[in-house]
Design an enzyme around this catalytic site. Structure first.
Site, PDB file in Angstrom:
ATOM      1  N   HIS A  61       0.828  -1.221   0.000  1.00 25.56           N
ATOM      2  CA  HIS A  61       0.000   0.000   0.000  1.00 25.56           C
ATOM      3  C   HIS A  61       0.861   1.271   0.000  1.00 25.56           C
ATOM      4  O   HIS A  61       0.316   2.378  -0.124  1.00 25.56           O
ATOM      5  CB  HIS A  61      -0.933   0.043   1.216  1.00 25.56           C
ATOM      6  CG  HIS A  61      -1.962  -1.051   1.243  1.00 25.56           C
ATOM      7  ND1 HIS A  61      -2.833  -1.285   0.202  1.00 25.56           N
ATOM      8  CD2 HIS A  61      -2.247  -1.994   2.180  1.00 25.56           C
ATOM      9  CE1 HIS A  61      -3.619  -2.319   0.507  1.00 25.56           C
ATOM     10  NE2 HIS A  61      -3.273  -2.768   1.690  1.00 25.56           N
TER      11      HIS A  61
ATOM     12  N   ASP B  58      -3.991 -12.807   3.673  1.00 23.42           N
ATOM     13  CA  ASP B  58      -5.235 -12.392   4.325  1.00 23.42           C
ATOM     14  C   ASP B  58      -6.483 -12.698   3.502  1.00 23.42           C
ATOM     15  O   ASP B  58      -7.602 -12.380   3.917  1.00 23.42           O
ATOM     16  CB  ASP B  58      -5.186 -10.905   4.719  1.00 23.42           C
ATOM     17  CG  ASP B  58      -4.540 -10.031   3.668  1.00 23.42           C
ATOM     18  OD1 ASP B  58      -4.278 -10.520   2.549  1.00 23.42           O
ATOM     19  OD2 ASP B  58      -4.300  -8.840   3.959  1.00 23.42           O
TER      20      ASP B  58
HETATM   21 ZN    ZN Z   1      -3.829  -7.184   2.932  1.00 21.55          ZN
END
Ligand code: ZN
Length: 315
Positions: free
Chosen positions: A134, A252
């Protein structure tokens, strides 16, 4: 031989009590490697600190200076009795060890790239935090500070003279930071799938020709993801013929992970890794550098990393 890069500094970065991106994630992975004996099959190496000049291959110089400055200020504030963390976004903050941990995480990816391209290792896994996908060219977000995979991909092109590298991102969240850095760079092909709509929003359409984005709705299961990978990733990867593959390895999307709502299991991670390895074997002399991104259910994370490494190491 498969390399395993990490450093104790990656344990010292933490973002406050109860934060899911916590040092215990690395403990869970290390414990799993120990009890399964898998750790014995790996070439374990210490991650160096990444040089600033290499970070600039993917990041804005002023952003890095500000991050380093925040870290220095924090140290002074703590000495003066101030807060222990500097908040960058609602879920991303620095402590006094964050800067060094981030340099080790990027340094792991760079050292792994050197070792794989130098022929010392066939491939490598970097068990590092903070994660990176990110992190954008000029700002931190979503638990990420430096984009480890984007830095290493650019490094393979700039410092090792490769012409084409691929980035594969299988984290449940869209790798918006990597996209921000590599969109339009035709030397890099980025393929990903991610839950959508979901954090960090965006990404539902591929914003440049070198991106293959596969947004999938919540509750999508492994077999459907495998089908999409066969249809959309594989032909593009085969046609691109990358000389090296970098993996943003987030776990995840596992069905036990509460930070996402996809339904993958560890066998799916083994399968995806095998498909990546197939491409690498055909085009890249087997060269893969994989870096840990997300994965917050400690048990599911450890089992999934094990499945990933078993395929990388062929054990
Ligand atoms: Zn993630």
């Amino acid at each position: 031989m498969t390399g395993y890069f990490t450093h104790r500094d990656c344990w010292k970065h933490e973002m406050g009590r109860g934060h899911p991106e916590c040092p215990a994630r690395l403990d869970a992975i290390e414990d799993r490697l120990l009890i399964t004996g898998l750790g014995n099959a790996l070439d374990r190496r210490e991650a160096p600190l990444a040089p600033m000049g290499d970070l600039e291959l993917a990041h804005d110089r002023r952003y890095m200076a500000s991050l380093r400055g925040l870290s220095d200020n924090l140290r002074e504030e703590i000495d003066a009795g101030g807060p222990t963390h500097a908040q960058l976004d609602p879920d991303t903050s620095l402590n006094v060890s964050t800067w060094d941990a981030a340099l080790r995480a990027a340094g792991a990816a760079l050292a792994a790239t050197d070792a794989v391209l130098g022929g010392e290792l066939e491939n490598a896994f970097c068990a590092v935090r903070p994660p990176g996908h990110h992190a954008c060219r000029d700002h931190a977000m979503g638990f990420c500070f430096l984009n480890n995979v984007a830095i290493a991909a650019r490094y393979a092109l700039a410092r090792h003279g490769l012409q084409r590298v691929a980035i594969v991102d299988f984290d449940v969240h869209h790798g918006n930071g990597t996209e921000d850095i590599v969109a339009g760079d035709e030397r890099i092909l980025m393929v990903s799938f991610f839950q959508h709509p979901f954090y960090p929003e965006g990404g539902s359409r591929s914003s440049a020709g070198n991106l293959v984005n596969l947004p999938v709705p919540a509750y999508t299961l492994g077999p459907q993801v495998r089908e999409l990978i066969e249809q959309a990733w594989m032909p593009r990867l085969e046609a691109f013929a990358p000389e090296m593959i970098f993996v943003s390895a987030g776990f995840d999307a596992h069905r036990e992970d509460d930070l996402g709502q996809l339904g993958l299991v560890e066998q799916d991670y083994g399968w995806i890794t095998q498909r990546i390895k197939d491409v690498a074997r055909r085009h890249a002399n087997g060269r893969i550098v994989s870096c840990l991104e997300g994965g917050y259910n400690l048990s599911a994370l450890a089992r999934s990393v094990e499945a990933h490494i078993r395929v990388l190491a062929d054990v």
